[in-house]
Design a protein around this motif. Structure first.
Motif, short mmCIF file in Angstrom:
data_model
loop_
_atom_site.label_atom_id
_atom_site.label_comp_id
_atom_site.label_asym_id
_atom_site.label_seq_id
_atom_site.Cartn_x
_atom_site.Cartn_y
_atom_site.Cartn_z
N ARG A 30 -24.00 6.84 -42.07
CA ARG A 30 -24.33 6.72 -43.49
C ARG A 30 -23.66 7.86 -44.25
N ARG A 109 -22.43 1.96 -41.92
CA ARG A 109 -23.59 1.12 -42.27
C ARG A 109 -23.97 1.20 -43.74
N HIS A 110 -23.77 2.39 -44.37
CA HIS A 110 -24.29 2.58 -45.73
C HIS A 110 -23.48 3.65 -46.45
N ASP A 126 -17.92 -2.28 -43.50
CA ASP A 126 -18.73 -3.42 -43.04
C ASP A 126 -20.15 -3.39 -43.58
N GLY A 127 -20.65 -2.22 -43.95
CA GLY A 127 -22.04 -2.07 -44.35
C GLY A 127 -22.28 -2.18 -45.83
N GLU A 128 -23.39 -1.60 -46.24
CA GLU A 128 -23.87 -1.64 -47.62
C GLU A 128 -23.13 -0.61 -48.48
N GLY A 144 -18.72 -5.61 -46.50
CA GLY A 144 -19.41 -6.57 -45.66
C GLY A 144 -20.88 -6.73 -45.94
N GLY A 145 -21.53 -5.70 -46.44
CA GLY A 145 -22.97 -5.74 -46.64
C GLY A 145 -23.35 -5.91 -48.09
N THR A 146 -24.62 -5.67 -48.35
CA THR A 146 -25.14 -5.72 -49.72
C THR A 146 -24.37 -4.74 -50.58
N THR A 147 -24.02 -5.16 -51.79
CA THR A 147 -23.26 -4.31 -52.70
C THR A 147 -23.99 -4.26 -54.04
N ARG A 162 -18.88 -9.70 -49.14
CA ARG A 162 -19.44 -10.69 -48.22
C ARG A 162 -20.97 -10.75 -48.25
N GLY A 163 -21.63 -9.71 -48.70
CA GLY A 163 -23.09 -9.69 -48.75
C GLY A 163 -23.60 -9.98 -50.14
#
Length: 185
Positions: A30, A109-110, A126-128, A144-147, A162-163
């Motif tokens: 993170r 991840r973040h 790939d993460g948020e 890749g994650g929540t944005t 993608r999220g």
């Protein structure tokens, strides 16, 4: 590990002085970056480490004055568990800003990125990704994650997200090339 207060080489262009500092964090999943004035760039890459270049900037008449102002607000690089944090240590002088250029593992991840007066770029993680600026643009692509992106006075340029996406601009345009998840614009 722990806290690093860094100083680097001082250079001058007119009345503007800059000081560059570099460093890295191993084993962090993170990232949190905060700057009271400056740009933030985060790019996913192939290295397993988070590496950074911090460029502090200040306006001063002399080298001595620049060093004195910069000494009041050193770059703070801190690790807490799997969190890498970059900021200025105590913002006592409104004349000092910092630009961050950070390379992270693509599998990060973040990422939480904040600036009170600058642009934000976040690419290829790939993460948020959470990014906010009070006075600049935000560009995000290949997330890749929540944005979640928010600006009070700039444009949002979003590539492939993608999220789940939440995007808000109080004073600029929002463009999205490819949203593969739920989007609230």
């Amino acid at each position: 590990p722990g806290l690093l207060l860094a100083q680097g080489k001082l250079t001058q262009k007119g009345r503007d002085w800059t000081e560059e500092t570099t460093g890295s964090f191993a084993g962090c999943q993170r990232l949190q970056v905060e700057t009271p004035g400056g740009n933030v760039e985060v790019r996913g890459g192939t290295s397993p480490e988070i590496s950074y270049r911090a460029v502090r900037h200040v306006r001063a008449r002399t080298e001595e004055e620049a060093r004195r102002k910069l000494a009041t607000v050193p770059v703070r690089a801190k690790r807490s568990g799997d969190l890498a944090e970059l900021s200025l240590n105590e913002q006592r002088n409104g004349n000092v800003g910092v630009d961050y250029f950070v390379t992270v593992p693509k599998a990060l991840r973040h990422a939480r990125l904040e600036t009170a007066g600058g642009d934000i770029l976040v690419l290829n993680i790939d993460g948020e990704a959470i990014a906010s600026t009070a006075g600049g643009n935000i560009n995000a692509d290949q997330i890749g994650g929540t944005t979640k992106v928010e600006t009070a006075g700039g444009h949002l340029v979003l590539g492939q997200i993608r999220g789940k996406l939440t995007a808000q601009s109080a004073g600029g345009n929002i463009s999205l090339r490819e949203g593969l998840g739920e989007a609230m614009l």
